[in-house]
Design a protein around this motif. Structure first.
Motif, PDB file in Angstrom:
ATOM      1  N   ASN A  85       0.874  -1.238   0.075  1.00 28.20           N
ATOM      2  CA  ASN A  85       0.030   0.047   0.179  1.00 28.20           C
ATOM      3  C   ASN A  85       0.730   1.257  -0.040  1.00 28.20           C
ATOM      4  OD1 ASN A  85      -2.449  -1.323   0.129  1.00 28.20           O
ATOM      5  ND2 ASN A  85      -2.569  -1.138   2.387  1.00 28.20           N
ATOM      6  N   GLY A  89       1.192   3.349  -3.122  1.00 31.72           N
ATOM      7  CA  GLY A  89       0.457   4.721  -3.142  1.00 31.72           C
ATOM      8  C   GLY A  89       1.463   6.001  -3.284  1.00 31.72           C
ATOM      9  N   SER A 194      -8.721   9.134  -3.181  1.00 29.19           N
ATOM     10  CA  SER A 194      -8.846   7.689  -3.402  1.00 29.19           C
ATOM     11  C   SER A 194      -9.213   7.758  -5.140  1.00 29.19           C
ATOM     12  CB  SER A 194      -9.922   7.073  -2.473  1.00 29.19           C
ATOM     13  OG  SER A 194     -11.122   7.438  -2.689  1.00 29.19           O
ATOM     14  N   GLU A 195     -10.162   8.552  -5.263  1.00 33.08           N
ATOM     15  CA  GLU A 195     -10.762   8.608  -6.744  1.00 33.08           C
ATOM     16  C   GLU A 195      -9.579   9.000  -7.725  1.00 33.08           C
ATOM     17  OE1 GLU A 195     -13.591  11.813  -6.404  1.00 33.08           O
ATOM     18  OE2 GLU A 195     -15.209  10.141  -5.425  1.00 33.08           O
ATOM     19  N   LYS A 198      -7.340   5.804  -8.158  1.00 32.88           N
ATOM     20  CA  LYS A 198      -7.898   4.940  -8.908  1.00 32.88           C
ATOM     21  C   LYS A 198      -7.790   5.161 -10.244  1.00 32.88           C
ATOM     22  CE  LYS A 198     -12.037   3.797  -6.141  1.00 32.88           C
ATOM     23  NZ  LYS A 198     -13.580   4.268  -5.930  1.00 32.88           N
ATOM     24  N   ALA A 216      -4.898   0.010  -0.653  1.00 34.10           N
ATOM     25  CA  ALA A 216      -5.803   1.205   0.282  1.00 34.10           C
ATOM     26  C   ALA A 216      -4.794   2.348   0.253  1.00 34.10           C
ATOM     27  CB  ALA A 216      -5.863   0.413   1.431  1.00 34.10           C
ATOM     28  N   VAL A 217      -5.543   3.182   0.807  1.00 26.08           N
ATOM     29  CA  VAL A 217      -4.759   4.574   0.988  1.00 26.08           C
ATOM     30  C   VAL A 217      -4.337   4.581   2.423  1.00 26.08           C
ATOM     31  CG1 VAL A 217      -4.928   7.255   1.068  1.00 26.08           C
ATOM     32  CG2 VAL A 217      -6.288   5.965  -0.521  1.00 26.08           C
ATOM     33  N   TYR A 235      -9.058   1.597  -2.142  1.00 22.62           N
ATOM     34  CA  TYR A 235      -9.410   2.191  -3.603  1.00 22.62           C
ATOM     35  C   TYR A 235      -9.738   1.344  -4.529  1.00 22.62           C
ATOM     36  CZ  TYR A 235      -4.348   2.852  -4.427  1.00 22.62           C
ATOM     37  OH  TYR A 235      -2.794   2.598  -4.588  1.00 22.62           O
TER      38      TYR A 235
END
Length: 266
Positions: A85, A89, A194-195, A198, A216-217, A235
């Protein structure tokens, strides 16, 4: 990071997955592909193991000084999924920063994060410090999301998993909690992030080994001035892109234990 609390003075906003199914991008020793970059499982394990060793050293030193360490805090709450993550991220977050020409302030030091998480002088601490600076910049620079009931339900579920909120809230209780003026901007920011992540997943053709099933964030929720809680907001669910190169490892799902409240509280 998952199901743990950061006790630190650092004030950061909140932030955080696919599988190896693309053409030729399914090497079993690769944890994740992000664009032309790959992250090996060996590196993921090395980061996790170094952090675990450092944490064990801190626990041992505390006990030698006569401190009592509760059983639930004797081992670091960190696994390969947490490391993936963070790596993915951070990679995606840097790409968004570059695309949006955002400024990243150097606010969080590896030393402070390492001390707060009890993993001093580790690569994990360095990556986490870098991530939260990027995360903070993205939280300020990206558009805030208009929260739907589905958004608040997703954040609430993540907070329950992290033992920040107790399970069982109704939709109305969730709305009430996340409408708090000190919490709503943080939640809107992390959902907006999160958007954005994606979108980057699709643009960069992100692929993640199925042993790490969900990206995941690594997110932060600050309640009042000193109470800073960490949680993971998924996400991307990699279930639709799973390959047969490895077997996913099941994740533990302990129920939340925080006291019920009209607001999000530990």
């Amino acid at each position: 990071m998952r199901a743990r609390r950061l006790i630190a003075a650092a004030s950061v906003a909140a932030l955080a997955a696919l599988s190896l199914a693309a053409c030729g991008r399914s090497a079993p020793d690769v944890a994740a592909y992000v664009g032309d970059t790959s992250y090996s499982i060996d590196r993921v394990n090395a980061i996790r193991d170094e952090a675990a060793q450092a944490y064990a050293g801190v626990v041992k030193a505390a006990e030698e000084q006569g401190q009592t360490v509760p059983a639930e805090l004797r081992e670091v709450d960190l696994d390969g999924q947490d490391v993936v993550n963070l790596l993915v991220g951070l990679d995606l977050g840097k790409r968004i920063v570059a695309d949006k020409k955002l400024q990243v302030a150097d606010q969080i030091s590896a030393a402070d994060i390492g001390e707060a998480l009890r993993v001093p002088d580790t690569e994990y601490a360095k990556l986490a410090a870098e991530w939260y600076d990027v995360f903070n910049a993205l939280g300020q620079g990206l558009p805030k999301a208009e929260l739907s009931d589905a958004d608040t339900a997703a954040v609430y579920a993540a907070l329950v998993k992290a033992n920040v909120a107790r399970p069982g809230w109704t939709t109305e209780q969730q709305r009430q909690a996340f409408s708090d003026p000190s919490i709503a901007p943080q939640v809107s920011a992390v959902v907006g992030l999160s958007e954005a992540l994606k979108e980057q997943v699709d643009r960069q053709d992100v692929r993640v080994n199925p042993r790490y099933p969900t990206l995941a964030v690594p997110a932060v929720l600050q309640i009042q001035s000193q109470n800073v809680n960490l949680y993971d907001l998924p996400y991307v669910d990699g279930a639709d892109q799973v390959t047969d190169i490895s077997t996913p490892e099941p994740e533990s799902t302990e129920p939340g234990s925080a006291e019920p409240s009209a607001s999000v509280a530990p």
